[in-house]
Scaffold this motif. Structure first.
Motif, PDB file in Angstrom:
ATOM      1  N   LEU A   1       0.852  -1.174   0.000  1.00 17.00           N
ATOM      2  CA  LEU A   1       0.000   0.000   0.000  1.00 17.00           C
ATOM      3  C   LEU A   1       0.895   1.232   0.000  1.00 17.00           C
ATOM      4  O   LEU A   1       2.029   1.185   0.488  1.00 17.00           O
ATOM      5  N   ARG A   2       0.372   2.335  -0.541  1.00 14.27           N
ATOM      6  CA  ARG A   2       1.080   3.597  -0.448  1.00 14.27           C
ATOM      7  C   ARG A   2       0.191   4.622   0.227  1.00 14.27           C
ATOM      8  O   ARG A   2      -0.889   4.939  -0.266  1.00 14.27           O
ATOM      9  N   LEU A   3       0.658   5.106   1.344  1.00 10.58           N
ATOM     10  CA  LEU A   3      -0.053   6.150   2.060  1.00 10.58           C
ATOM     11  C   LEU A   3       0.443   7.507   1.593  1.00 10.58           C
ATOM     12  O   LEU A   3       1.621   7.678   1.290  1.00 10.58           O
ATOM     13  N   SER A   4      -0.469   8.469   1.559  1.00  5.62           N
ATOM     14  CA  SER A   4      -0.131   9.839   1.180  1.00  5.62           C
ATOM     15  C   SER A   4      -0.515  10.787   2.298  1.00  5.62           C
ATOM     16  O   SER A   4      -1.542  10.602   2.950  1.00  5.62           O
ATOM     17  N   CYS A   5       0.298  11.804   2.489  1.00  5.98           N
ATOM     18  CA  CYS A   5       0.011  12.852   3.459  1.00  5.98           C
ATOM     19  C   CYS A   5       0.180  14.186   2.744  1.00  5.98           C
ATOM     20  O   CYS A   5       1.300  14.623   2.477  1.00  5.98           O
ATOM     21  N   GLU A   6      -0.931  14.804   2.394  1.00 13.17           N
ATOM     22  CA  GLU A   6      -0.904  16.077   1.692  1.00 13.17           C
ATOM     23  C   GLU A   6      -0.964  17.211   2.709  1.00 13.17           C
ATOM     24  O   GLU A   6      -1.858  17.246   3.557  1.00 13.17           O
ATOM     25  N   ALA A   7      -0.022  18.134   2.590  1.00  6.96           N
ATOM     26  CA  ALA A   7       0.092  19.217   3.564  1.00  6.96           C
ATOM     27  C   ALA A   7      -0.268  20.553   2.936  1.00  6.96           C
ATOM     28  O   ALA A   7       0.017  20.789   1.752  1.00  6.96           O
ATOM     29  N   SER A   8      -0.859  21.405   3.737  1.00  8.53           N
ATOM     30  CA  SER A   8      -1.175  22.757   3.281  1.00  8.53           C
ATOM     31  C   SER A   8      -1.126  23.702   4.467  1.00  8.53           C
ATOM     32  O   SER A   8      -1.222  23.284   5.622  1.00  8.53           O
ATOM     33  N   GLY A   9      -0.924  24.980   4.155  1.00  9.09           N
ATOM     34  CA  GLY A   9      -0.964  25.993   5.200  1.00  9.09           C
ATOM     35  C   GLY A   9       0.359  26.291   5.865  1.00  9.09           C
ATOM     36  O   GLY A   9       0.403  27.066   6.819  1.00  9.09           O
TER      37      GLY A   9
ATOM     38  N   ALA B   1       6.500  19.472  -5.212  1.00 13.25           N
ATOM     39  CA  ALA B   1       5.501  20.140  -6.039  1.00 13.25           C
ATOM     40  C   ALA B   1       4.083  19.867  -5.554  1.00 13.25           C
ATOM     41  O   ALA B   1       3.203  20.720  -5.649  1.00 13.25           O
ATOM     42  N   LYS B   2       3.871  18.671  -5.028  1.00 16.45           N
ATOM     43  CA  LYS B   2       2.536  18.291  -4.564  1.00 16.45           C
ATOM     44  C   LYS B   2       2.362  18.489  -3.065  1.00 16.45           C
ATOM     45  O   LYS B   2       1.296  18.191  -2.528  1.00 16.45           O
ATOM     46  N   HIS B   3       3.415  18.956  -2.364  1.00 14.17           N
ATOM     47  CA  HIS B   3       3.349  19.125  -0.907  1.00 14.17           C
ATOM     48  C   HIS B   3       2.844  17.848  -0.244  1.00 14.17           C
ATOM     49  O   HIS B   3       2.004  17.882   0.659  1.00 14.17           O
ATOM     50  N   THR B   4       3.371  16.749  -0.684  1.00 18.35           N
ATOM     51  CA  THR B   4       2.882  15.453  -0.222  1.00 18.35           C
ATOM     52  C   THR B   4       4.050  14.570   0.199  1.00 18.35           C
ATOM     53  O   THR B   4       5.085  14.533  -0.479  1.00 18.35           O
ATOM     54  N   VAL B   5       3.864  13.884   1.307  1.00 20.15           N
ATOM     55  CA  VAL B   5       4.811  12.871   1.767  1.00 20.15           C
ATOM     56  C   VAL B   5       4.149  11.518   1.614  1.00 20.15           C
ATOM     57  O   VAL B   5       2.978  11.348   1.965  1.00 20.15           O
TER      58      VAL B   5
ATOM     59  N   THR C   1       4.996  26.393   5.154  1.00 16.94           N
ATOM     60  CA  THR C   1       6.106  26.268   4.209  1.00 16.94           C
ATOM     61  C   THR C   1       6.630  24.852   4.274  1.00 16.94           C
ATOM     62  O   THR C   1       7.304  24.462   5.216  1.00 16.94           O
ATOM     63  N   PHE C   2       6.285  24.091   3.277  1.00 13.97           N
ATOM     64  CA  PHE C   2       6.530  22.646   3.286  1.00 13.97           C
ATOM     65  C   PHE C   2       7.993  22.315   3.536  1.00 13.97           C
ATOM     66  O   PHE C   2       8.311  21.383   4.260  1.00 13.97           O
ATOM     67  N   ASP C   3       8.900  23.085   2.963  1.00 16.37           N
ATOM     68  CA  ASP C   3      10.320  22.755   3.056  1.00 16.37           C
ATOM     69  C   ASP C   3      10.872  22.888   4.463  1.00 16.37           C
ATOM     70  O   ASP C   3      11.932  22.356   4.762  1.00 16.37           O
ATOM     71  N   ASP C   4      10.195  23.606   5.352  1.00 17.78           N
ATOM     72  CA  ASP C   4      10.699  23.812   6.706  1.00 17.78           C
ATOM     73  C   ASP C   4      10.241  22.741   7.684  1.00 17.78           C
ATOM     74  O   ASP C   4      10.635  22.767   8.848  1.00 17.78           O
ATOM     75  N   TYR C   5       9.429  21.824   7.226  1.00 14.04           N
ATOM     76  CA  TYR C   5       8.760  20.939   8.156  1.00 14.04           C
ATOM     77  C   TYR C   5       9.322  19.531   8.174  1.00 14.04           C
ATOM     78  O   TYR C   5       9.878  19.049   7.198  1.00 14.04           O
ATOM     79  N   ALA C   6       9.147  18.903   9.314  1.00 13.59           N
ATOM     80  CA  ALA C   6       9.339  17.467   9.449  1.00 13.59           C
ATOM     81  C   ALA C   6       7.962  16.816   9.410  1.00 13.59           C
ATOM     82  O   ALA C   6       6.998  17.352   9.943  1.00 13.59           O
ATOM     83  N   ILE C   7       7.887  15.688   8.732  1.00 12.00           N
ATOM     84  CA  ILE C   7       6.637  14.929   8.648  1.00 12.00           C
ATOM     85  C   ILE C   7       6.899  13.540   9.202  1.00 12.00           C
ATOM     86  O   ILE C   7       7.882  12.894   8.831  1.00 12.00           O
ATOM     87  N   GLY C   8       6.020  13.101  10.062  1.00  9.89           N
ATOM     88  CA  GLY C   8       6.145  11.769  10.634  1.00  9.89           C
ATOM     89  C   GLY C   8       4.923  10.924  10.350  1.00  9.89           C
ATOM     90  O   GLY C   8       3.809  11.454  10.287  1.00  9.89           O
TER      91      GLY C   8
END
Length: 126
Positions: free
Chosen positions: A18-26, A75-79, A28-35
């Motif tokens: 399976l592939r999970l997606s996490c789309e982020a908004s609101g 480009a998609k702000h997605t992990v 600055t994507f480049d400054d963030y850590a995603i877990g």
């Protein structure tokens, strides 16, 4: 407003993917850590994998190393969390979380994250 939208869960047989997606908004994507975290009833939420958008640092819990891969699409702000060779013990609700300027040592700790998406159920049958 910071928002995280997790998707991609489902039911598969052991050995499947399976592939999970996490789309982020609101933010600055480049400054963030995603877990990516997961939780089963009666147990604490645990880290699965995390990625630091600023330097590309990634980490995985030992039980998924070699099977799961975390990646991001600027480009998609997605992990994404690509999950291969799934096992029944991977069954859980999976959550993505995000926050800014986390130090590496805190990225695996749920309480370090201020922003959470809704969970997505992953069920792996034997």
């Amino acid at each position: 407003e910071v928002q995280l939208q997790a998707s991609g869960g489902g039911s598969v047989q052991a050995g499947g993917s399976l592939r999970l997606s996490c789309e982020a908004s609101g933010f600055t994507f480049d400054d963030y850590a995603i877990g990516w975290f997961r939780q089963v009833p009666g147990k604490e939420r645990q880290i699965v994998s995390c990625i630091s958008r600023s330097d590309g640092y990634t980490d995985y819990v030992d039980s998924v190393k070699g099977r799961f891969t975390i990646s991001s699409d600027n480009a998609k702000h997605t992990v994404y969390l690509q999950m291969n060779s799934l096992k029944p013990e991977d069954t859980a609700v999976y959550y993505c979380a995000g926050d800014q300027n986390l130090i590496v040592s805190s990225m695996t700790t749920p309480s370090a994250y201020d922003y959470w998406g809704e969970g997505t159920q992953v069920t792996v049958s034997s």
